[in-house]
Design an enzyme around this catalytic site. Structure first.
Site, PDB file in Angstrom:
ATOM      1  CE1 TYR A 140      77.313  -3.243  32.507  1.00 45.64           C
ATOM      2  CE2 TYR A 140      76.284  -3.077  34.664  1.00 45.64           C
ATOM      3  CZ  TYR A 140      76.964  -2.494  33.611  1.00 45.64           C
ATOM      4  OH  TYR A 140      77.282  -1.165  33.676  1.00 45.64           O
ATOM      5  CG  ASP A 224      85.340   3.327  18.648  1.00 48.06           C
ATOM      6  OD1 ASP A 224      84.370   3.061  17.909  1.00 48.06           O
ATOM      7  OD2 ASP A 224      86.524   3.055  18.325  1.00 48.06           O
ATOM      8  CG  ASP A 248      77.139   2.084  32.996  1.00 50.14           C
ATOM      9  OD1 ASP A 248      76.315   2.786  33.610  1.00 50.14           O
ATOM     10  OD2 ASP A 248      78.268   1.801  33.443  1.00 50.14           O
ATOM     11  CG  ASP A 252      77.446   8.105  33.793  1.00 47.73           C
ATOM     12  OD1 ASP A 252      76.299   7.658  33.978  1.00 47.73           O
ATOM     13  OD2 ASP A 252      78.294   8.206  34.705  1.00 47.73           O
TER      14      ASP A 252
HETATM   15  C1  IPM Z   1      73.768   2.635  36.255  1.00 52.65           C
HETATM   16  C2  IPM Z   1      74.826   2.191  37.238  1.00 52.65           C
HETATM   17  C3  IPM Z   1      74.770   0.689  37.424  1.00 52.65           C
HETATM   18  C4  IPM Z   1      75.119   0.051  36.097  1.00 52.65           C
HETATM   19  C5  IPM Z   1      75.634   0.084  38.534  1.00 52.65           C
HETATM   20  C6  IPM Z   1      75.437   0.751  39.841  1.00 52.65           C
HETATM   21  C7  IPM Z   1      75.382  -1.389  38.655  1.00 52.65           C
HETATM   22  O1  IPM Z   1      76.078   2.647  36.845  1.00 52.65           O
HETATM   23  O2  IPM Z   1      72.586   2.306  36.458  1.00 52.65           O
HETATM   24  O3  IPM Z   1      74.096   3.339  35.299  1.00 52.65           O
HETATM   25  O4  IPM Z   1      76.303  -0.055  35.738  1.00 52.65           O
HETATM   26  O5  IPM Z   1      74.176  -0.378  35.408  1.00 52.65           O
HETATM   27 MN    MN Z   2      76.009   4.041  35.177  1.00 57.42          MN
END
Ligand code: IPM
Ligand code: MN
Ligand code: NAD
Length: 357
Positions: A140, A224, A248, A252
């Site tokens: 990042y 993975d 990240d 999710d």
């Molecule tokens: C998160 C989001 C952020 C990230 C983006 C919006 C920069 O996806 O906080 O999970 O990738 O860190």
């Molecule tokens: Mn995210």
């Protein structure tokens, strides 16, 4: 008096932060709790108003607060904006300025939601995982980065994954410390089979473990495989320690084990006296923004994490978590959870449960 800066941001951000306002208002009225609330434009909203996603004034206000609660940033409206002025760039700048390197993303499956997940109940019921994601380094932030035009006129994009030993060690320390208060197991996920940073990551974590945390169970797993194991047998995990990008993605994925991305809160901490940064894990959800459909629980639970980690009121965090649990037990469900409640109605259900305690 403790202070909280609200950064509603874009899309569903303002909608879910509005419910946090109601909850914090209830607590100041009934919880013997004093809180100084302030608010600033952030992300795309700030870009539209000020030409930048994070003004210096807003950054200074964030650093001067005890805690910062962000809604969400980004959306198709700003897709054409230069990279450095994009809403997401403002968020990265804020994380860096706050040195919020330790991102705690708890994935907890509330009993009432064990059937809301796309996985079978027996795999997710009782799930309690904590992802510790490194948040202020890695790909990042690595340099060089950019898109260049080559001699033949074609383009080449570059991102750089970079980690120092110190950056790995400090976030690993957080994961081990937190594991001690839980089920005492850390799974460190990287790609040491193909990445130099992965080799270094595994090495630093192994060394730190041997030196200071030999009492904690440590397991290394390729990222993975970790993604696969998360849906195969999620309850094998306690704390997952991982870098910025893998964290990240894995968070999710873990969110869906709890029923919805709209359920996952997060805290980003500096452990150096700077304020904590609290954000729901989800984004601005452009597909449902402005319709009153967003699930506000990730934002409300993020406020709960702020109560615990920055505002010195773990008792109120416990009350709030219990109220969320009770609201779900009573059947409150936004659309992402298979119901038809609006954002406001979910907020009502939490307030009702708080009042009933
Ligand atoms: C998160 C989001 C952020 C990230 C983006 C919006 C920069 O996806 O906080 O999970 O990738 O860190
Ligand atoms: Mn995210
Ligand atoms: P998203 O998280 O915004 O949405 C993914 C899916 O989950 C969508 O279908 C959305 O409707 C649903 N969803 C998310 N949150 C929900 C909630 N609270 N209640 C109900 N449903 C919810 O991810 P995306 O669509 O890939 O990204 C949209 C924008 O958000 C992008 O600009 C991205 O950069 C940004 N983003 C911001 C953050 C953040 O601010 N922390 C996090 C992730 C993505």
């Amino acid at each position: 008096m403790p202070s909280l800066l609200l950064l509603p941001g874009d899309g569903i951000g303002p909608e879910v932060i509005e419910q946090v306002r109601r909850v914090s208002g209830w607590m100041t009225a009934h919880g013997n709790f004093h809180l100084e609330l302030a608010e600033r434009a952030f992300g795309g909203a700030s870009y539209d108003a000020n030409g930048t996603p994070l003004t210096q004034e807003a950054e200074a206000a964030a650093l001067a607060s005890d805690a910062v609660l962000m809604g969400a940033v980004g959306g198709p409206k700003w897709a054409g904006v230069a990279r450095g002025d994009r809403p997401e760039a403002g968020l990265l700048r804020l994380r860096k300025a706050m040195d919020a390197f330790a991102n705690l993303r708890p994935a907890l499956c509330f009993e009432a939601l064990a059937d809301a997940s796309s996985l079978k109940r027996e795999f997710v019921a009782g799930l309690d995982i904590l992802i510790v994601r490194e948040l202020t380094s890695g790909v990042y932030f690595g340099e060089p980065r950019g898109i260049e035009t080559l001699a033949d006129g074609s383009r080449r994009g570059v991102d750089t994954q970079v980690y120092t030993e110190a950056e790995i060690e400090r976030v690993a320390r957080v994961a081990f410390d937190l594991a001690r208060g839980r089920r005492n197991k850390v799974t460190s996920a990287e790609k040491s089979n193909v990445m130099e940073t992965g080799v270094l990551w595994r090495d630093v974590v192994t060394r730190l473990h041997a030196r200071d945390y030999a009492d904690v169970e440590l397991e290394h797993m390729l990222a993975d495989n970790a993604a696969m194991q998360l849906v195969k047998a999620p309850k094998q995990f306690d704390v997952i320690l991982t870098d910025n990008l893998f964290g990240d993605i894995l968070s999710d994925e873990a969110a869906m084990l709890t029923g919805s991305l709209g359920m996952l809160p997060s805290a980003a901490l500096s452990y150096a006296g700077k304020p904590g940064l609290y954000e729901p894990v989800h984004g601005s959800a452009p597909d449902i923004a402005g319709q009153g459909l967003a699930n506000p629980l990730a934002a409300i639970l993020s406020f709960g994490m702020a109560l615990r980690w920055s505002l010195d009121r773990p008792d109120l965090e416990e009350r709030l978590s219990a109220a969320v649990r009770a609201a779900l037990d009573a059947g409150a469900r936004t659309r992402d959870l298979g119901g038809s409640d609006t954002t406001q109605q979910m907020g009502d259900a939490v307030l009702k449960a708080l009042a009933a305690q």
